[in-house]
Design a protein around this motif. Structure first.
Motif, PDB file in Angstrom:
ATOM      1  N   SER A  25       0.776  -1.234   0.000  1.00 23.00           N
ATOM      2  CA  SER A  25       0.000   0.000   0.000  1.00 23.00           C
ATOM      3  C   SER A  25       0.810   1.289   0.000  1.00 23.00           C
ATOM      4  O   SER A  25       0.270   2.351  -0.295  1.00 23.00           O
ATOM      5  CB  SER A  25      -0.930   0.023   1.214  1.00 23.00           C
ATOM      6  OG  SER A  25      -0.166   0.006   2.407  1.00 23.00           O
ATOM      7  N   ASN A  85      -3.872   3.482  -6.848  1.00 18.01           N
ATOM      8  CA  ASN A  85      -4.896   2.453  -7.061  1.00 18.01           C
ATOM      9  C   ASN A  85      -4.818   1.266  -6.103  1.00 18.01           C
ATOM     10  O   ASN A  85      -5.344   0.192  -6.412  1.00 18.01           O
ATOM     11  CB  ASN A  85      -4.879   1.949  -8.508  1.00 18.01           C
ATOM     12  CG  ASN A  85      -5.298   3.028  -9.469  1.00 18.01           C
ATOM     13  OD1 ASN A  85      -6.223   3.791  -9.201  1.00 18.01           O
ATOM     14  ND2 ASN A  85      -4.604   3.114 -10.594  1.00 18.01           N
ATOM     15  N   CYS A  86      -4.211   1.442  -4.943  1.00 17.88           N
ATOM     16  CA  CYS A  86      -4.169   0.322  -4.002  1.00 17.88           C
ATOM     17  C   CYS A  86      -5.491   0.238  -3.233  1.00 17.88           C
ATOM     18  O   CYS A  86      -6.223   1.214  -3.125  1.00 17.88           O
ATOM     19  CB  CYS A  86      -2.987   0.437  -3.047  1.00 17.88           C
ATOM     20  SG  CYS A  86      -3.172   1.647  -1.755  1.00 17.88           S
ATOM     21  N   HIS A  87      -5.768  -0.942  -2.750  1.00 18.05           N
ATOM     22  CA  HIS A  87      -6.949  -1.159  -1.918  1.00 18.05           C
ATOM     23  C   HIS A  87      -6.445  -1.438  -0.504  1.00 18.05           C
ATOM     24  O   HIS A  87      -5.705  -2.391  -0.276  1.00 18.05           O
ATOM     25  CB  HIS A  87      -7.775  -2.341  -2.427  1.00 18.05           C
ATOM     26  CG  HIS A  87      -8.929  -2.659  -1.528  1.00 18.05           C
ATOM     27  ND1 HIS A  87      -9.997  -1.802  -1.359  1.00 18.05           N
ATOM     28  CD2 HIS A  87      -9.157  -3.724  -0.720  1.00 18.05           C
ATOM     29  CE1 HIS A  87     -10.851  -2.338  -0.495  1.00 18.05           C
ATOM     30  NE2 HIS A  87     -10.363  -3.498  -0.097  1.00 18.05           N
ATOM     31  N   ASP A 118      -7.179  -2.693   2.937  1.00 14.60           N
ATOM     32  CA  ASP A 118      -8.001  -3.399   3.904  1.00 14.60           C
ATOM     33  C   ASP A 118      -7.180  -3.461   5.196  1.00 14.60           C
ATOM     34  O   ASP A 118      -6.039  -2.993   5.241  1.00 14.60           O
ATOM     35  CB  ASP A 118      -8.423  -4.779   3.400  1.00 14.60           C
ATOM     36  CG  ASP A 118      -7.235  -5.684   3.062  1.00 14.60           C
ATOM     37  OD1 ASP A 118      -6.090  -5.377   3.463  1.00 14.60           O
ATOM     38  OD2 ASP A 118      -7.463  -6.695   2.385  1.00 14.60           O
ATOM     39  N   THR A 173      -8.589   3.011  -2.304  1.00 18.25           N
ATOM     40  CA  THR A 173      -9.828   2.686  -1.599  1.00 18.25           C
ATOM     41  C   THR A 173      -9.464   2.181  -0.210  1.00 18.25           C
ATOM     42  O   THR A 173      -8.366   1.675   0.014  1.00 18.25           O
ATOM     43  CB  THR A 173     -10.644   1.625  -2.362  1.00 18.25           C
ATOM     44  OG1 THR A 173      -9.828   0.463  -2.573  1.00 18.25           O
ATOM     45  CG2 THR A 173     -11.126   2.167  -3.701  1.00 18.25           C
ATOM     46  N   THR A 221     -11.231   0.217   3.340  1.00 17.40           N
ATOM     47  CA  THR A 221     -12.362  -0.423   4.010  1.00 17.40           C
ATOM     48  C   THR A 221     -12.648   0.308   5.320  1.00 17.40           C
ATOM     49  O   THR A 221     -11.798   1.043   5.840  1.00 17.40           O
ATOM     50  CB  THR A 221     -12.078  -1.910   4.302  1.00 17.40           C
ATOM     51  OG1 THR A 221     -10.969  -1.996   5.198  1.00 17.40           O
ATOM     52  CG2 THR A 221     -11.795  -2.685   3.022  1.00 17.40           C
TER      53      THR A 221
END
Length: 145
Positions: free
Chosen positions: A17, A35-37, A39, A70, A72
């Motif tokens: 990330s 563009n990393c996600h 969580d 993004t 969570t």
């Protein structure tokens, strides 16, 4: 986790990330990867790498959140705790995102954090602000969003 060496013997750590390093002024730089996600597991990996690089010492932190990413909800809760970590002298966040500005404003005004934190639109102003707090130990530093 990938580790790279730079000039001035700086070590860059790259997680899923973020990329992070400590500069010649002692400022800890953390840049979100495009563009990393994020969580909870990914964020915890990043926090672990941060601890490794800072060796548990209190640092001035420059958090570059300009990339698209993004997050969570559980990672968001965890991130707020990390941003306001007691091992920070101060945190400067670089971002033009309204959501980040609102979140920081909420944390400063409602949650009354004792860690100085401020959002900037450019890196130069953020670094200047952090350097102005160097040596304060954050006890008397002004907090603003």
């Amino acid at each position: 986790m990938i580790i790279t060496k730079l000039a001035y013997n700086m070590k860059i750590i790259r997680t899923k990330s973020a990329e992070m390093f400590i500069d010649e002024h002692g400022i800890f730089h953390k840049k979100v990867i495009e563009n990393c996600h994020l969580d909870l597991e990914t964020l915890k990996e990043s926090v672990k790498a941060t601890e490794e690089l800072t060796k548990g010492k209190r640092v001035l932190m420059l958090y570059d959140a300009r990339a698209h990413f993004t997050l969570t909800e559980d990672a968001m809760d965890y991130a707020q705790k990390d941003i306001f970590n007691k091992k920070r002298i101060a945190t400067a966040i670089i971002s033009n995102k309204l959501a980040i500005k609102i979140t920081v404003d909420y944390m400063v005004k409602i949650m009354k954090t004792t860690i100085p934190i401020k959002v900037f639109s450019n890196q130069e102003e953020a670094i200047e602000w952090l350097l102005s707090l160097k040596g304060t130990g954050n006890k008397k530093a002004k907090i603003s969003a």
